[in-house]
Structures are given as C-alpha cells and as structure tokens.
Design an enzyme around this catalytic site. Structure first.
Site, PDB file in Angstrom:
ATOM      1  N   ASP A  60       0.811  -1.063  -0.183  1.00  0.00           N
ATOM      2  CA  ASP A  60      -0.023   0.003   0.096  1.00  0.00           C
ATOM      3  C   ASP A  60       0.826   1.092   0.041  1.00  0.00           C
ATOM      4  OD1 ASP A  60      -1.751   2.311   0.812  1.00  0.00           O
ATOM      5  OD2 ASP A  60      -3.148   0.550   1.461  1.00  0.00           O
ATOM      6  N   SER A 143      -2.360  15.406 -13.069  1.00  0.00           N
ATOM      7  CA  SER A 143      -3.842  15.230 -13.877  1.00  0.00           C
ATOM      8  C   SER A 143      -3.887  16.812 -14.428  1.00  0.00           C
ATOM      9  CB  SER A 143      -4.642  15.007 -12.874  1.00  0.00           C
ATOM     10  OG  SER A 143      -6.170  15.253 -13.457  1.00  0.00           O
ATOM     11  N   TYR A 156      -9.788  15.745  -5.069  1.00  0.00           N
ATOM     12  CA  TYR A 156      -9.054  15.128  -6.120  1.00  0.00           C
ATOM     13  C   TYR A 156      -8.337  16.469  -6.648  1.00  0.00           C
ATOM     14  CZ  TYR A 156      -7.370  12.602 -10.319  1.00  0.00           C
ATOM     15  OH  TYR A 156      -6.757  11.915 -11.342  1.00  0.00           O
ATOM     16  N   LYS A 160      -4.265  16.850  -6.335  1.00  0.00           N
ATOM     17  CA  LYS A 160      -3.300  16.964  -7.716  1.00  0.00           C
ATOM     18  C   LYS A 160      -2.600  18.328  -7.665  1.00  0.00           C
ATOM     19  CE  LYS A 160      -3.843  12.708  -9.197  1.00  0.00           C
ATOM     20  NZ  LYS A 160      -2.954  12.031  -9.241  1.00  0.00           N
TER      21      LYS A 160
HETATM   22  P1  NAD Z   1      -6.489   2.641 -12.005  1.00  0.00           P
HETATM   23  O1  NAD Z   1      -7.540   2.429 -11.025  1.00  0.00           O
HETATM   24  O2  NAD Z   1      -6.678   1.839 -13.418  1.00  0.00           O
HETATM   25  O3  NAD Z   1      -4.763   2.413 -11.828  1.00  0.00           O
HETATM   26  C1  NAD Z   1      -4.342   2.790 -10.423  1.00  0.00           C
HETATM   27  C2  NAD Z   1      -3.581   1.550  -9.558  1.00  0.00           C
HETATM   28  O4  NAD Z   1      -3.238   2.043  -8.433  1.00  0.00           O
HETATM   29  C3  NAD Z   1      -4.281   0.332  -9.595  1.00  0.00           C
HETATM   30  O5  NAD Z   1      -3.675  -0.731  -9.849  1.00  0.00           O
HETATM   31  C4  NAD Z   1      -4.566   0.491  -7.936  1.00  0.00           C
HETATM   32  O6  NAD Z   1      -4.611  -0.913  -7.533  1.00  0.00           O
HETATM   33  C5  NAD Z   1      -3.505   1.048  -7.432  1.00  0.00           C
HETATM   34  N1  NAD Z   1      -3.658   1.753  -6.146  1.00  0.00           N
HETATM   35  C6  NAD Z   1      -4.691   2.598  -5.753  1.00  0.00           C
HETATM   36  N2  NAD Z   1      -4.494   2.684  -4.572  1.00  0.00           N
HETATM   37  C7  NAD Z   1      -3.207   1.972  -3.824  1.00  0.00           C
HETATM   38  C8  NAD Z   1      -2.756   2.030  -2.777  1.00  0.00           C
HETATM   39  N3  NAD Z   1      -3.305   2.545  -1.813  1.00  0.00           N
HETATM   40  N4  NAD Z   1      -1.484   1.478  -2.798  1.00  0.00           N
HETATM   41  C9  NAD Z   1      -1.286   0.578  -3.789  1.00  0.00           C
HETATM   42  N5  NAD Z   1      -1.630   0.555  -4.933  1.00  0.00           N
HETATM   43  C10 NAD Z   1      -2.998   1.530  -5.073  1.00  0.00           C
HETATM   44  O7  NAD Z   1      -6.451   4.316 -12.509  1.00  0.00           O
HETATM   45  P2  NAD Z   1      -5.589   5.125 -13.445  1.00  0.00           P
HETATM   46  O8  NAD Z   1      -6.526   6.076 -13.933  1.00  0.00           O
HETATM   47  O9  NAD Z   1      -4.636   4.336 -14.226  1.00  0.00           O
HETATM   48  O10 NAD Z   1      -4.899   6.064 -12.301  1.00  0.00           O
HETATM   49  C11 NAD Z   1      -3.389   6.032 -12.423  1.00  0.00           C
HETATM   50  C12 NAD Z   1      -3.151   7.613 -12.099  1.00  0.00           C
HETATM   51  O11 NAD Z   1      -3.379   8.249 -13.066  1.00  0.00           O
HETATM   52  C13 NAD Z   1      -3.721   8.245 -10.822  1.00  0.00           C
HETATM   53  O12 NAD Z   1      -2.744   8.779 -10.149  1.00  0.00           O
HETATM   54  C14 NAD Z   1      -4.596   9.058 -11.386  1.00  0.00           C
HETATM   55  O13 NAD Z   1      -4.842  10.201 -10.286  1.00  0.00           O
HETATM   56  C15 NAD Z   1      -4.015   9.445 -12.693  1.00  0.00           C
HETATM   57  N6  NAD Z   1      -4.954  10.131 -13.637  1.00  0.00           N
HETATM   58  C16 NAD Z   1      -6.065   9.330 -14.086  1.00  0.00           C
HETATM   59  C17 NAD Z   1      -7.097   9.991 -15.154  1.00  0.00           C
HETATM   60  C18 NAD Z   1      -8.234   9.149 -15.739  1.00  0.00           C
HETATM   61  O14 NAD Z   1      -8.823   9.741 -16.106  1.00  0.00           O
HETATM   62  N7  NAD Z   1      -7.885   7.874 -15.559  1.00  0.00           N
HETATM   63  C19 NAD Z   1      -6.581  11.444 -15.675  1.00  0.00           C
HETATM   64  C20 NAD Z   1      -5.416  11.989 -15.075  1.00  0.00           C
HETATM   65  C21 NAD Z   1      -4.691  11.403 -14.163  1.00  0.00           C
END
Ligand code: NAD
Length: 260
Positions: A60, A143, A156, A160
């Site tokens: 985590d 983001s 959020y 960020k």
């Molecule tokens: P996702 O849920 O597909 O991937 C996130 C991963 O982080 C997952 O594998 C999850 O198990 C892991 N995770 C979450 N909390 C955790 C913890 N406490 N300890 C260990 N692992 C943990 O989502 P994503 O969209 O790929 O997100 C990845 C990053 O991209 C994030 O920082 C998110 O804020 C950022 N982001 C996403 C978007 C979007 O629209 N999806 C846009 C901008 C930024």
C-alpha cells in the site's frame, strides 16, 4: 534504439490503467521494472505477462515500509534504481462539496490525500538515496486537475495541486543530482476507483458515457486510453530529457487550449 536500455524503474500503481501501460512501454524500451500495487491479482497477471523483466510487491502506498521493500527489491534484483514513477491514485468522481456530510468529507480527505499525496511523498523518500547514486529521475502522475477546476471534486483537485507543489520543491532541492517531473494525463478510460466514503454521493457512469464526455472535452477529441500517455513518460524518464526538471508534461488532447 531502446530509450531506456538497462534502466531499473520503480513504479507504484502499475497493475492497472496508466501505470500498467507505462510498465509495458518501459519494458519495450529495454527497462526492468519493480511494481508496487495493492492488487495482488493484477500483479500476478503482470508477472505472467512480463516474466523476468518485472518484480512485484503487494503493498500500500500509504505505508512507508512497503516502499522500502519495493526499493530494496529493485536493488537486489537489478543492482540499482534509475527511475521512480509515483503513479498510484484514487478519485472522488466529482462528488459535490455541498452535498457531502462533514464526517464523509473528513474520511474522504484522509483516504484520498493519504494515497494521492502522502503516497508520492513516501515513494520519493524511499527512492531518493538510490536515485542520487545513479543521478536518476522521478516522475509523478498528476492530472489536468492539478491546474484546472472540473477535473474532479475538491478532494481530487486539491490533491493533484499538492502533488505539483511536491514535484516543484523536490526538483529544486534535488538538483543537480535528480530530475523531478510529472505527466498530467487528461480524462482517460481506466478503472480509476472512487474512494468508499464518497460512494453514496456520486453517480458512477458507464464507460461509453465516460468515453463520449472525455472526447467532447478535449480539442483533439480523443477518448484517451492509457497507451496514449506512455510517450510522455518514456521521454521524461530517458536521458534525452537530461535538461528537463520541474516540468509538468500535459498529455490531454490539448486541454491547455481551452481548460477542462
Ligand atoms: P487505475 O485504477 O486503473 O490504476 C491505479 C492503480 O493504483 C491500481 O492498480 C490500484 O490498485 C493502485 N492503487 C490505488 N491505491 C493504491 C494504494 N493505496 N496502494 C497501492 N496501489 C494502489 O487508475 P488510473 O486512471 O490508471 O490512475 C493512475 C493515475 O493516473 C492516478 O494517479 C490518477 O489520479 C491519474 N490520472 C488518471 C486519469 C483518468 O482519467 N483515469 C486522469 C488523470 C490522471
């Protein structure tokens, strides 16, 4: 030529979404990767898919010792650490500040800031000594919500913005040894999860609706997939970016032209 040949990378949240796409792209570019994620199933799939190029740690990002285990694993398996990608994150799904009860607001703050912000503090702290040795670099996944309103709710968006503050100060303090940058993806089709305290206050939309909304909001009209962002990470991680630090590279279909 492979851009990341021989580089050893530690990435958080690499079992799914943007992180997983980055793991795959980095390995294609010649890197070896250590992944920390809380999803043991996702990590198992990654090991099966990528074999010897990857090591995984179930843990985590809010637990400092889990980052220490991951860094130790990277160094034992691959001899060094060159690059940290602090990517794990969670979402508030646009929960409205006025609707949320004070107790849920507080629980949501603790959970989301612990993962999105403290997770990055801890990752950076655990990796800093090894990165100093290799004159390596850090990349944070931020983001569009790190700059604009309406990329999420207050939790959020504030988290960020906080990550961007962390990267700017670290880029300043860690120069000249370590470069520190970020990628700011726009809305992307992933499984990004809504934290439990806010679930009663949000509508979860299906993927088709989400794709339409993402496409409508960015000038290039792309319903972005995780793979759309990997070029930005490869560039910042590579030696081709040796003069870049303190930078946030937007990979968002051109939101800067119009805002979110
Ligand atoms: P996702 O849920 O597909 O991937 C996130 C991963 O982080 C997952 O594998 C999850 O198990 C892991 N995770 C979450 N909390 C955790 C913890 N406490 N300890 C260990 N692992 C943990 O989502 P994503 O969209 O790929 O997100 C990845 C990053 O991209 C994030 O920082 C998110 O804020 C950022 N982001 C996403 C978007 C979007 O629209 N999806 C846009 C901008 C930024």
């Amino acid at each position: 030529m492979a851009e990341l040949a021989g580089k050893s990378v530690y990435i958080t949240g690499g079992a799914s979404g943007i992180g997983k796409a980055v793991v795959e792209a980095f390995i294609k570019e010649g890197a070896v990767v250590t992944v920390l994620d809380r999803s043991a199933d996702g990590l198992g799939e990654l090991e099966q898919q990528l074999g010897d190029s990857v090591r995984t740690i179930t843990g985590d990002v809010t637990v400092y010792e889990d980052h220490q285990r991951a860094v130790q694993c990277a160094v034992e398996a691959f001899g060094k650490l060159d690059i940290l990608v602090s990517n794990a994150g969670v979402f508030d799904a646009f929960a409205k500040f006025v609707d949320v009860t004070p107790q849920a607001m507080s629980d949501a703050y603790d959970m989301l800031f612990n993962i999105n912000v403290k997770g990055s503090f801890f990752a950076a702290k655990a990796a800093v000594d090894e990165l100093k040795r290799t004159r390596g670099n850090m990349i944070f996944t931020v983001s569009g919500a790190g700059f604009y309103p309406d990329g999420g709710g207050v939790w959020y968006t504030a988290s960020k913005h906080a990550q961007i503050g962390l990267l700017r100060q670290l880029a300043f303090e860690l120069a000249p040894d370590i470069r520190v940058n970020a990628v700011a993806p726009g809305g992307t089709l992933t499984a990004l999860s809504v934290i439990p305290p806010l679930r009663p206050f949000v509508n979860v939309v299906d993927n088709e609706t989400k794709a339409k909304s993402i496409k409508r909001r960015n000038p290039l009209q792309i319903a972005m997939e995780p793979e759309d962002h990997v070029g930005a990470y490869v560039l910042l991680a590579s030696d081709k970016a040796r003069a870049i630090t303190g930078e946030v590279l937007a990979s968002d279909g051109g939101l800067v032209v119009r805002g979110l």
